[in-house]
Design an enzyme around this catalytic site. Structure first.
Site, PDB file in Angstrom:
ATOM      1  N   CYS A   1      -8.106  -2.133   7.899  1.00 28.46           N
ATOM      2  CA  CYS A   1      -6.742  -2.151   7.356  1.00 28.46           C
ATOM      3  C   CYS A   1      -6.229  -0.724   7.126  1.00 28.46           C
ATOM      4  O   CYS A   1      -5.130  -0.374   7.581  1.00 28.46           O
ATOM      5  CB  CYS A   1      -6.694  -2.937   6.049  1.00 28.46           C
ATOM      6  SG  CYS A   1      -6.929  -4.718   6.279  1.00 28.46           S
TER       7      CYS A   1
ATOM      8  N   HIS B   1      -1.142  -5.816   1.832  1.00 29.57           N
ATOM      9  CA  HIS B   1      -2.326  -6.674   1.716  1.00 29.57           C
ATOM     10  C   HIS B   1      -1.956  -7.998   1.049  1.00 29.57           C
ATOM     11  O   HIS B   1      -1.133  -8.031   0.132  1.00 29.57           O
ATOM     12  CB  HIS B   1      -3.414  -5.984   0.881  1.00 29.57           C
ATOM     13  CG  HIS B   1      -4.414  -5.233   1.703  1.00 29.57           C
ATOM     14  ND1 HIS B   1      -4.609  -3.875   1.615  1.00 29.57           N
ATOM     15  CD2 HIS B   1      -5.301  -5.670   2.647  1.00 29.57           C
ATOM     16  CE1 HIS B   1      -5.569  -3.508   2.449  1.00 29.57           C
ATOM     17  NE2 HIS B   1      -6.001  -4.564   3.100  1.00 29.57           N
TER      18      HIS B   1
ATOM     19  N   ARG C   1     -17.942  -1.058   5.329  1.00 31.92           N
ATOM     20  CA  ARG C   1     -18.995  -1.730   4.571  1.00 31.92           C
ATOM     21  C   ARG C   1     -19.734  -2.720   5.463  1.00 31.92           C
ATOM     22  O   ARG C   1     -20.923  -2.966   5.285  1.00 31.92           O
ATOM     23  CB  ARG C   1     -18.392  -2.459   3.359  1.00 31.92           C
ATOM     24  CG  ARG C   1     -19.419  -3.062   2.428  1.00 31.92           C
ATOM     25  CD  ARG C   1     -18.783  -3.680   1.193  1.00 31.92           C
ATOM     26  NE  ARG C   1     -17.825  -4.724   1.489  1.00 31.92           N
ATOM     27  CZ  ARG C   1     -18.141  -5.968   1.873  1.00 31.92           C
ATOM     28  NH1 ARG C   1     -19.388  -6.330   2.015  1.00 31.92           N
ATOM     29  NH2 ARG C   1     -17.187  -6.850   2.122  1.00 31.92           N
TER      30      ARG C   1
ATOM     31  N   GLU D   1       0.831  -1.206   0.000  1.00 32.12           N
ATOM     32  CA  GLU D   1       0.000   0.000   0.000  1.00 32.12           C
ATOM     33  C   GLU D   1       0.871   1.264   0.000  1.00 32.12           C
ATOM     34  O   GLU D   1       1.837   1.362   0.740  1.00 32.12           O
ATOM     35  CB  GLU D   1      -0.921   0.014   1.218  1.00 32.12           C
ATOM     36  CG  GLU D   1      -1.924  -1.132   1.240  1.00 32.12           C
ATOM     37  CD  GLU D   1      -2.921  -1.083   0.081  1.00 32.12           C
ATOM     38  OE1 GLU D   1      -3.051  -0.017  -0.556  1.00 32.12           O
ATOM     39  OE2 GLU D   1      -3.555  -2.125  -0.190  1.00 32.12           O
TER      40      GLU D   1
END
Lengths: 220, 220, 220, 220
Positions: free
Chosen positions: C148, C172, C95, C85
């Site tokens: 995350c 990730h 979500r 990242e």
């Protein structure tokens, strides 16, 4: 001489399934009803999204209209373009129940029928015409194992086993935008683009008796 | 009585193609050479990634080993799991030239052969066993139109037209990680996972004479 | 002088979430516990998959170990490779609820914090090393808006606002095969490949003080 | 009092790039020129697909029109819906050279600028309005690292550092069908759908001063 002795094309769509309130295949077919392309009137028919009764409904329409070309349309949620199916296989393997509540698993469409039938449409000519007109289109090598493949197999078996001067096949289309808005990540195609594309495909199917050679295969 | 009269399985892989320096299908097959599963010795054979000569090489190996199961393996760059092919179709439609420089477009694998052959492997049993063991696996309804489908069709035509007590089919596998590292966005599978998975598939193919009913179909 | 004054690296993983029974990020971190790379001992810590408490747990571990490099690992189901990242953003937009039942929507990770922090790891050097070793790896420009990204932002904010000679970032990883077997269509990566890859990334993070120029951007 | 003192919206698109002969972002912007929405006239501007000059061209247009809302549009080939960007990051990392032949790698958009800027548009309100109207739309958490992100960062930096009562952001759109026809496997969106969607987004941007809470986040 009945009006049905005039040259015609039969285009079918399906009723909605899998929780949708519309089926773009029937939305599209309706736009074509009564149109004339290359001297052929277009007749349309909505088929139930059900195993068996869908084929019965289709063959009844063929017997009524005596079309020279039959194109069955179906919704392929998740696909991004108009996909012309190359082959139908003799298997029913339903991921979900059909609209009559039936969910056949690994049964034949036609008992003792051949394993598959290739479409009798000039798919490479159709592909080339659509691409040249700027309509995203591709060849598909699987129509799935649900009612769409079932109807395509039923169509080609019927045409093969009856003495009919008729060519037939199946075309899958994406969701309409109004459907895709509720399926995050799913592509869509506007009805105007679909109408434009399917008219090109029908015209090519009527006029191209011999297909062309065109690279459109896969490596797997 | 030759050693080849013992029960055996034939596993094939391909030579590299499309610019790759290895083909995971042959890397995988080699790992299985000489292993015994359910009393069956595994023989392996590397097939050229070429139309026609690949089938000739395959049928020669079948005649030599008299296997009770044949599983041909092929690379499917871009797929994420082990995919068991359900059907082979009678068409060659090459997106790129094969290793001999030939690029057939819309020619039959076997002139006057049937449009397709279903695999004779118990694919749902195989699928269930692999998933239960934690190996990502699925059923595929198209083996493409390149040398993989060509070999699968050739295999099933040969088994169908000769009086052999042998079942056969095709399994596609993803890139190895070392390949996917150079194909940004492509999934991969490690050789150990592939070996584990293919052994499960072979074991199931040997032992399951009748397939099971299992939902693994599609809607399109 | 405590053992913690020796050069070390802190690697974190998460507890399982979203119905999974394992989290590959913690499975991977555990494989590294106690290893030494480039003279740095690797310490590991399992973080709860919860907003806020995850950051508290992380900063407590940083205070305990005084690492020179911190790499937080997280599961990215659906991604096909190891993704490094580039940036963390100051937003929580969940979500689904976290493991404590909280589902913040459009709240800041740190009130009045800057909109984002770039990782301080040499991501292009790390990418190049992993690709050269044949491990599928890429640069990602979004760590999402869930726990995350939350932890990555918390980490970089902590390092930025405390006087620590420490570089940090987030990586990730895909599902393990055993998970992907139950997510049809999802890619996976084997634990051995992940271990190999993450060791390369850590080694590069320790040794490369200045990053390199390498094309790995996007057009959108 | 000049016409530019009337309430207005500025919509920008880009010149074609990456071998395309059109850019759907400018095709779309042109359809909006001179329209009035919620009492705001829409002015449009075509930006060069070049680093630096694109921002100069944009800020010149802002100084000219004094818009209360600025929405920059860009092509995102491969995306399937209208995606509203949440954040711009302070990095140029070009995968390909821009139209002036420059390919910056890991340089800042603005030296010593903050790492990122959140859009100041009410993105969740905009999303909700578009979905309700049946236009496929989503929130995106990365505008990439090319000229689109560059312009979005430049816009938000300019608005942030000048005393302007203006809100701004970026919206990515898919290929048009005529483009996707030549990118096999790429989704597309018809210009009429794009016009409908962008008008809804602009209307929402004008009227919604406070954003709503709506689940539209990710897990990674």
């Amino acid at each position: 001489m009945s009006s049905y002795s005039k040259p015609c094309v039969l285009v079918t769509g399906f009723t909605p399934f899998d929780g949708e309130s519309i089926n773009p295949s029937w939305q599209l077919a309706q736009q074509l009803e009564g149109e004339t392309l290359e001297g052929h009137i277009i007749h349309t028919k909505e088929l139930p999204c059900e195993f068996d009764t869908s084929i019965a409904s289709l063959t009844k329409a063929i017997d009524k209209y005596h079309p020279s070309v039959v194109i069955c349309l179906g919704q392929a949620g998740g696909r991004c373009d108009i996909s012309i199916e190359r082959i139908a296989i003799n298997i029913n393997d339903a991921r979900i129940a059909d609209n009559a509540g039936n969910q056949p698993i690994d049964t034949p469409v036609v008992t003792h029928g051949p394993d598959a039938y290739f479409t009798t449409l000039p798919i490479k000519s159709m592909l080339k015409s659509a691409i040249q007109a700027g309509v995203p289109t591709s060849i598909s090598h699987t129509a799935g194992t649900y009612v769409c493949n079932h109807v395509m197999y039923g169509l080609l078996h019927y045409l093969s086993t009856h003495d009919l001067a008729c060519r037939g096949g199946f075309v899958h289309i994406p969701y309409l935008p109004s459907q895709a808005a509720h399926h995050s990540g799913a592509p869509s195609m506007e009805i105007d683009t679909l109408v434009k594309g399917i008219k090109i495909l029908i015209t090519s199917a009527i006029t191209q008796k011999q297909d062309i050679k065109l690279v459109a295969g896969t490596t797997h």
